[in-house]
Motif scaffolding. Structure first.
Motif, short mmCIF file in Angstrom:
data_model
loop_
_atom_site.label_atom_id
_atom_site.label_comp_id
_atom_site.label_asym_id
_atom_site.label_seq_id
_atom_site.Cartn_x
_atom_site.Cartn_y
_atom_site.Cartn_z
N VAL A 103 -16.90 -10.72 -37.89
CA VAL A 103 -18.34 -10.92 -37.91
C VAL A 103 -18.98 -9.65 -37.38
CG1 VAL A 103 -20.26 -12.26 -36.97
CG2 VAL A 103 -18.10 -13.38 -37.52
N ASP A 104 -19.94 -9.09 -38.11
CA ASP A 104 -20.52 -7.83 -37.67
C ASP A 104 -21.49 -8.05 -36.53
OD1 ASP A 104 -20.51 -5.11 -37.82
OD2 ASP A 104 -21.02 -5.04 -39.95
N TYR A 105 -21.61 -7.05 -35.68
CA TYR A 105 -22.51 -7.13 -34.53
C TYR A 105 -23.03 -5.74 -34.21
CZ TYR A 105 -18.72 -5.01 -31.93
OH TYR A 105 -17.76 -4.15 -31.50
N LEU A 106 -24.14 -5.73 -33.53
CA LEU A 106 -24.70 -4.48 -33.01
C LEU A 106 -24.78 -4.60 -31.50
CD1 LEU A 106 -27.60 -3.99 -35.57
CD2 LEU A 106 -25.50 -2.66 -35.44
N LEU A 107 -24.25 -3.64 -30.82
CA LEU A 107 -24.24 -3.67 -29.37
C LEU A 107 -25.46 -2.92 -28.82
CD1 LEU A 107 -22.74 -4.27 -26.69
CD2 LEU A 107 -21.51 -2.11 -27.01
N LYS A 108 -26.19 -3.59 -27.94
CA LYS A 108 -27.31 -2.92 -27.26
C LYS A 108 -26.77 -1.98 -26.20
CE LYS A 108 -30.36 -6.93 -27.80
NZ LYS A 108 -31.15 -7.95 -27.08
N PRO A 109 -27.34 -0.79 -26.02
CA PRO A 109 -28.45 -0.20 -26.77
C PRO A 109 -28.01 0.22 -28.18
CG PRO A 109 -27.59 1.39 -25.22
CD PRO A 109 -26.89 0.10 -24.93
N LEU A 110 -28.90 0.03 -29.15
CA LEU A 110 -28.57 0.24 -30.55
C LEU A 110 -28.42 1.72 -30.88
CD1 LEU A 110 -31.11 -2.32 -32.00
CD2 LEU A 110 -28.71 -2.70 -31.43
N LYS A 111 -27.42 2.02 -31.71
CA LYS A 111 -27.15 3.40 -32.13
C LYS A 111 -27.21 3.48 -33.65
CE LYS A 111 -26.12 4.69 -27.90
NZ LYS A 111 -27.01 5.60 -27.13
N LEU A 112 -27.84 4.52 -34.18
CA LEU A 112 -27.99 4.68 -35.62
C LEU A 112 -26.64 4.74 -36.33
CD1 LEU A 112 -29.76 5.08 -38.10
CD2 LEU A 112 -29.80 7.54 -37.59
N GLU A 113 -25.69 5.48 -35.77
CA GLU A 113 -24.39 5.62 -36.42
C GLU A 113 -23.71 4.26 -36.59
OE1 GLU A 113 -20.10 7.92 -35.79
OE2 GLU A 113 -21.75 8.23 -34.37
N ARG A 114 -23.78 3.43 -35.54
CA ARG A 114 -23.17 2.08 -35.61
C ARG A 114 -23.89 1.22 -36.64
NH1 ARG A 114 -21.11 -1.77 -36.72
NH2 ARG A 114 -20.07 -3.36 -35.46
N LEU A 115 -25.21 1.32 -36.67
CA LEU A 115 -25.99 0.55 -37.63
C LEU A 115 -25.67 0.97 -39.06
CD1 LEU A 115 -28.16 -1.51 -38.34
CD2 LEU A 115 -29.89 0.26 -37.95
N GLN A 116 -25.43 2.24 -39.27
CA GLN A 116 -25.10 2.71 -40.62
C GLN A 116 -23.79 2.10 -41.11
OE1 GLN A 116 -25.36 6.92 -39.72
NE2 GLN A 116 -27.33 7.12 -40.80
N ARG A 117 -22.81 1.91 -40.20
CA ARG A 117 -21.57 1.25 -40.59
C ARG A 117 -21.83 -0.21 -40.96
NH1 ARG A 117 -19.43 3.96 -36.02
NH2 ARG A 117 -19.08 1.98 -34.92
N THR A 118 -22.72 -0.85 -40.21
CA THR A 118 -23.08 -2.23 -40.53
C THR A 118 -23.72 -2.31 -41.91
OG1 THR A 118 -23.44 -2.78 -38.21
CG2 THR A 118 -24.52 -4.18 -39.82
#
Length: 252
Positions: A103-118
């Protein structure tokens, strides 16, 4: 799980009760996925659940800790094709549970690089059929002895109901409906407390609002938009299965 139908203008809903984090995620998404249409954001779980049901967005970015309903509870109630990304500040153990369940998740604080993988995963239609596993891993531990009886008061009478005779539990406003073949009873125990007390081999949660007795099932039905419904022995009533729990019924 079937990949979402290609859409030139996919839609997404963001739910977070912290306005600055919500705005930050909006800004990052606009960078990572310029073609994504962002719907009106939600500030709590109740708003998010209602908006997802009404708008049927392609994707929902849900904060875990929100007033009204948690992100997990919102995800449990999704009946359509909306795919979920959790936004979380959970500790490493919880993140491992999400990751192991794909299950995909974003960890706070949010990072652009991680969001791009999502975004890459979402755009490719990567499967997230194991959402229910993640939800179960984060559920409270179950007691050594499962619940065997339910006590329901009605006026001056108190009914003691064998759980083996219960077809399903269903949340109804301030009460929980206990449905047997012969009657409906009302109790005040919330669904989430019942989930933690019942035998997981016999009782499955199938929706944020419903728990069913597997021994009472006679079959399933899909409607014209592929939503799954459960049918029960001796009842005309059907209960919907939210998308998070549909994979549990694939073998049926």
């Amino acid at each position: 799980m079937t990949s979402p139908t290609p859409n030139a203008h996919p839609t997404a809903l963001i739910a977070d009760d912290e306005p600055h984090l919500l705005r930050h995620l909006q800004a990052l998404l606009q960078q990572a996925w310029p073609g994504l249409v962002l719907l009106e954001p939600c500030r709590n779980g109740l708003e998010a659940a209602a908006a997802i049901a009404a708008e049927q967005p392609d994707f929902a970015f849900l904060d875990i800790q929100m007033p009204g309903l948690t992100g997990l509870e919102v995800a449990q109630g999704i009946e359509g094709a909306t795919r979920v990304v959790f936004v979380t500040a959970y500790d490493a153990y919880a993140l491992q549970a999400f990751e192991a369940a794909a299950v995909d998740y974003l960890l706070k604080p949010l990072k652009l690089e991680r969001l791009q993988r999502t975004v890459e995963r979402l755009r490719s239609g990567a499967a997230d059929d194991r959402l229910a596993q993640a939800v179960q891993q984060l559920a409270p531990p179950r007691p050594a002895q499962p619940l065997r009886w339910v006590r329901a008061s009605q006026g001056e009478l108190t009914h003691q109901i064998d759980v083996a005779d219960i077809i399903y539990f269903h949340a109804d406003d301030k009460y929980t409906v206990v449905r047997t073949r012969d009657a409906e009873h009302l109790i005040r125990t919330p669904i989430q407390e019942l989930v933690a007390q019942l035998d997981p081999e016999q009782f499955w949660q199938v929706h944020r609002s419903s728990i069913v007795n597997l021994a009472m099932l006679v079959g399933t039905r899909r409607d014209e938009v592929s939503r799954l419904y459960l049918r029960f022995r001796g009842l005309s009533t059907e209960l919907p299965v939210s998308r998070a729990y549909v994979p549990r019924f694939k073998a049926m």
